[in-house]
Design a protein around this motif. Structure first.
Motif, PDB file in Angstrom:
ATOM      1  N   PRO A 238       0.759  -1.162  -0.046  1.00 57.14           N
ATOM      2  CA  PRO A 238       0.088  -0.150   0.037  1.00 57.14           C
ATOM      3  C   PRO A 238       0.832   1.185   0.023  1.00 57.14           C
ATOM      4  O   PRO A 238       1.938   1.238   0.552  1.00 57.14           O
ATOM      5  CB  PRO A 238      -0.745  -0.086   1.253  1.00 57.14           C
ATOM      6  N   THR A 239       0.474   2.178  -0.669  1.00 58.14           N
ATOM      7  CA  THR A 239       1.136   3.500  -0.783  1.00 58.14           C
ATOM      8  C   THR A 239       1.254   4.301   0.345  1.00 58.14           C
ATOM      9  O   THR A 239       0.479   3.990   1.350  1.00 58.14           O
ATOM     10  CB  THR A 239       0.747   4.282  -2.003  1.00 58.14           C
ATOM     11  N   ASN A 240       2.135   5.220   0.513  1.00 58.76           N
ATOM     12  CA  ASN A 240       2.188   5.863   1.953  1.00 58.76           C
ATOM     13  C   ASN A 240       1.176   6.436   2.419  1.00 58.76           C
ATOM     14  O   ASN A 240       0.607   6.189   3.717  1.00 58.76           O
ATOM     15  CB  ASN A 240       3.276   6.794   1.820  1.00 58.76           C
ATOM     16  N   HIS A 241       0.453   7.143   1.434  1.00 60.32           N
ATOM     17  CA  HIS A 241      -0.992   7.940   2.226  1.00 60.32           C
ATOM     18  C   HIS A 241      -1.963   6.789   2.447  1.00 60.32           C
ATOM     19  O   HIS A 241      -3.024   7.361   3.159  1.00 60.32           O
ATOM     20  CB  HIS A 241      -1.317   8.905   0.876  1.00 60.32           C
ATOM     21  N   LYS A 242      -1.942   5.776   1.962  1.00 59.84           N
ATOM     22  CA  LYS A 242      -2.904   4.595   2.180  1.00 59.84           C
ATOM     23  C   LYS A 242      -2.544   4.174   3.578  1.00 59.84           C
ATOM     24  O   LYS A 242      -3.566   3.888   4.378  1.00 59.84           O
ATOM     25  CB  LYS A 242      -2.924   3.499   1.215  1.00 59.84           C
ATOM     26  N   VAL A 243      -1.479   4.200   4.026  1.00 64.60           N
ATOM     27  CA  VAL A 243      -0.951   3.675   5.360  1.00 64.60           C
ATOM     28  C   VAL A 243      -0.761   4.762   6.523  1.00 64.60           C
ATOM     29  O   VAL A 243      -1.627   4.834   7.488  1.00 64.60           O
ATOM     30  CB  VAL A 243       0.118   3.100   5.408  1.00 64.60           C
ATOM     31  N   TYR A 244      -0.431   5.982   5.998  1.00 70.00           N
ATOM     32  CA  TYR A 244      -0.325   6.973   7.211  1.00 70.00           C
ATOM     33  C   TYR A 244      -1.315   8.243   6.944  1.00 70.00           C
ATOM     34  O   TYR A 244      -1.359   9.284   7.720  1.00 70.00           O
ATOM     35  CB  TYR A 244       1.189   7.536   7.017  1.00 70.00           C
ATOM     36  N   GLY A 245      -2.016   8.288   5.805  1.00 74.49           N
ATOM     37  CA  GLY A 245      -2.832   9.463   5.391  1.00 74.49           C
ATOM     38  C   GLY A 245      -2.075  10.394   4.529  1.00 74.49           C
ATOM     39  O   GLY A 245      -0.977  10.401   4.577  1.00 74.49           O
ATOM     40  N   GLU A 246      -3.081  11.332   3.750  1.00 75.59           N
ATOM     41  CA  GLU A 246      -2.426  12.128   2.864  1.00 75.59           C
ATOM     42  C   GLU A 246      -1.378  13.151   3.735  1.00 75.59           C
ATOM     43  O   GLU A 246      -0.381  13.733   3.073  1.00 75.59           O
ATOM     44  CB  GLU A 246      -3.353  12.779   2.041  1.00 75.59           C
ATOM     45  N   ASP A 247      -1.751  13.688   4.807  1.00 74.39           N
ATOM     46  CA  ASP A 247      -0.874  14.675   5.541  1.00 74.39           C
ATOM     47  C   ASP A 247       0.359  14.473   5.839  1.00 74.39           C
ATOM     48  O   ASP A 247       1.412  14.983   5.299  1.00 74.39           O
ATOM     49  CB  ASP A 247      -1.746  15.292   6.620  1.00 74.39           C
ATOM     50  N   ILE A 248       0.839  13.039   6.238  1.00 72.76           N
ATOM     51  CA  ILE A 248       1.794  12.574   6.593  1.00 72.76           C
ATOM     52  C   ILE A 248       2.929  12.030   5.396  1.00 72.76           C
ATOM     53  O   ILE A 248       3.931  12.410   5.466  1.00 72.76           O
ATOM     54  CB  ILE A 248       1.736  11.300   7.728  1.00 72.76           C
ATOM     55  N   ALA A 249       2.021  11.757   4.348  1.00 73.84           N
ATOM     56  CA  ALA A 249       2.520  11.079   3.156  1.00 73.84           C
ATOM     57  C   ALA A 249       3.153  12.396   2.490  1.00 73.84           C
ATOM     58  O   ALA A 249       4.563  12.357   2.233  1.00 73.84           O
ATOM     59  CB  ALA A 249       1.714  10.645   2.205  1.00 73.84           C
ATOM     60  N   ILE A 250       2.705  13.580   2.688  1.00 78.63           N
ATOM     61  CA  ILE A 250       3.314  14.836   2.010  1.00 78.63           C
ATOM     62  C   ILE A 250       4.384  15.088   2.898  1.00 78.63           C
ATOM     63  O   ILE A 250       5.542  15.473   2.322  1.00 78.63           O
ATOM     64  CB  ILE A 250       2.063  15.929   1.946  1.00 78.63           C
ATOM     65  N   LEU A 251       4.538  15.074   4.401  1.00 76.80           N
ATOM     66  CA  LEU A 251       5.308  15.546   4.941  1.00 76.80           C
ATOM     67  C   LEU A 251       6.467  14.482   5.047  1.00 76.80           C
ATOM     68  O   LEU A 251       7.827  14.901   5.096  1.00 76.80           O
ATOM     69  CB  LEU A 251       4.882  15.642   6.579  1.00 76.80           C
ATOM     70  N   ALA A 252       6.458  13.056   4.693  1.00 73.16           N
ATOM     71  CA  ALA A 252       7.387  12.428   4.774  1.00 73.16           C
ATOM     72  C   ALA A 252       8.212  12.338   3.406  1.00 73.16           C
ATOM     73  O   ALA A 252       9.361  12.411   3.410  1.00 73.16           O
ATOM     74  CB  ALA A 252       6.731  10.604   4.663  1.00 73.16           C
ATOM     75  N   GLY A 253       7.463  12.855   2.299  1.00 69.20           N
ATOM     76  CA  GLY A 253       8.243  13.068   1.186  1.00 69.20           C
ATOM     77  C   GLY A 253       9.101  14.626   1.536  1.00 69.20           C
ATOM     78  O   GLY A 253      10.309  14.605   0.938  1.00 69.20           O
ATOM     79  N   ASP A 254       8.543  15.579   2.082  1.00 70.72           N
ATOM     80  CA  ASP A 254       9.227  16.630   2.337  1.00 70.72           C
ATOM     81  C   ASP A 254      10.506  16.169   3.300  1.00 70.72           C
ATOM     82  O   ASP A 254      11.422  16.874   2.978  1.00 70.72           O
ATOM     83  CB  ASP A 254       8.338  17.501   3.008  1.00 70.72           C
ATOM     84  N   GLY A 255      10.062  15.536   4.157  1.00 66.65           N
ATOM     85  CA  GLY A 255      11.353  15.163   5.031  1.00 66.65           C
ATOM     86  C   GLY A 255      12.517  14.475   4.485  1.00 66.65           C
ATOM     87  O   GLY A 255      13.784  14.760   4.627  1.00 66.65           O
ATOM     88  N   LEU A 256      12.159  13.356   3.556  1.00 66.57           N
ATOM     89  CA  LEU A 256      13.074  12.818   2.833  1.00 66.57           C
ATOM     90  C   LEU A 256      14.109  13.466   1.931  1.00 66.57           C
ATOM     91  O   LEU A 256      15.189  13.556   1.670  1.00 66.57           O
ATOM     92  CB  LEU A 256      12.359  11.740   1.894  1.00 66.57           C
ATOM     93  N   LEU A 257      13.296  14.413   1.156  1.00 68.97           N
ATOM     94  CA  LEU A 257      13.971  15.501   0.247  1.00 68.97           C
ATOM     95  C   LEU A 257      14.913  16.375   0.922  1.00 68.97           C
ATOM     96  O   LEU A 257      15.928  16.720   0.493  1.00 68.97           O
ATOM     97  CB  LEU A 257      13.140  16.489  -0.655  1.00 68.97           C
TER      98      LEU A 257
END
Length: 311
Positions: free
Chosen positions: A115-134
């Protein structure tokens, strides 16, 4: 891999006892996985670090970091010199996948068979997870790179920023979104999308490895051309696989391009001509690195792998 008998076939020659691509990829991939696993630890606030690790450690071919390591070693550098940048490239790539899968973008529920990140953690955390990795990718290069001059590290950071920003990945993604559902997308526009959305980070992977090893301008040009060719070939093959492969083979939803009414290379050329075009690019890419002799075998074999892959 460099003999004329197997050039242009699209498959790695299994009888070549001098270079075993499967063994090479497995060895390099294991090193990358170990380094990535150590790169991010879970601390407070736990959820964001867990989300970052969830996608970063979800598997994948690790092609970008392997290209970085291979190019650095080609020019006399070491794995230790290149590994922080290799990890950063995978962090940036993972960010792009997390964001690409969001409902506002390509809207996919599966990535690498999970399952994609937003399906596991929600869209808000998925966006922030991408930001954090970048953000962490740039910090990781700056803080962890050793045995390399500050000037070269700065060049790598600049190259990564260019590749991921509006002049690279982001710009390609914007034109891709704008082109969805339009019947008159030109081949020129399609090439622009994929030379930026896919190709820019692949090119940065190769070029950054070369910069770390102290490549001169002529070698940087040659390696850039190699990377541009394999980057476009990679996308053409992706477009073909989106039509011909199953969800299980791809690890993500199949047929998404058709559903989204996207222009693809098979929509311009058909499947067989698309495969031929991809192979022509791979042949050109391999020719770019022929002057490096046997040292180029990993890069040439990876080029062949791009057209032979099934996922």
């Amino acid at each position: 891999m460099t003999s004329s008998s197997n050039r242009g076939t699209g498959v790695a020659d299994e009888t070549d006892t001098q270079f075993d691509l499967a063994d090479y990829l497995a060895t390099q991939q294991a090193q990358v996985e170990a380094a990535l696993n150590q790169s991010i630890t879970v601390v407070y606030p736990d959820k964001i670090y867990e989300a970052m690790r969830y996608s970063l450690m979800a598997g994948g071919k690790r092609l970008r970091p392997i290209l970085c390591l291979a190019t650095c070693e080609l020019l006399g550098g070491t794995t230790e010199m290149a590994m922080p940048t290799a990890c950063a490239l995978e962090m940036i790539h993972t960010m792009s996948l997390i964001h690409d899968d969001l409902p506002a973008m390509d809207n996919d529920d599966y990535r690498r068979g999970k399952p994609t990140n937003h399906k596991v953690y929600g869209e808000d955390i998925a966006i922030l997870a991408g930001d954090g990795l970048l953000a962490y990718a740039f910090e990781f290069v700056a803080a962890q790179t050793q045995q390399v001059s500050a000037e070269r590290v700065l060049q790598v950071i600049a190259r990564l920023g260019h590749a991921v920003g509006a002049a690279g990945l982001v710009g390609g993604q914007v034109v891709d979104l704008e082109s969805e559902g339009k019947p008159d997308v030109s081949l020129e526009t399609l090439n622009f999308i994929h030379r930026h959305k896919t190709g820019a980070l692949l090119e940065a992977s190769v070029v950054c490895g070369a910069i770390l090893a102290g490549a001169d301008d002529s070698n940087l040009v040659r390696l850039s051309r190699y990377a541009q060719d394999i980057g476009l070939a990679f996308q053409i093959v992706d477009d073909v696989l989106d039509i011909t492969a199953t969800q299980e083979e791809l690890g993500k939803t199949a047929g998404k391009d058709l559903q989204a009414q996207k222009a693809t290379y098979p929509s311009f050329w058909g499947i067989e001509e698309s495969r031929r075009q991809a192979q022509a690019l791979v042949t050109a890419a391999k020719a770019q690195v022929e002057p490096f002799g046997d040292r180029a075998k990993p890069l040439q074999a990876i080029a062949d792998y791009i057209t032979a892959r099934t996922h």
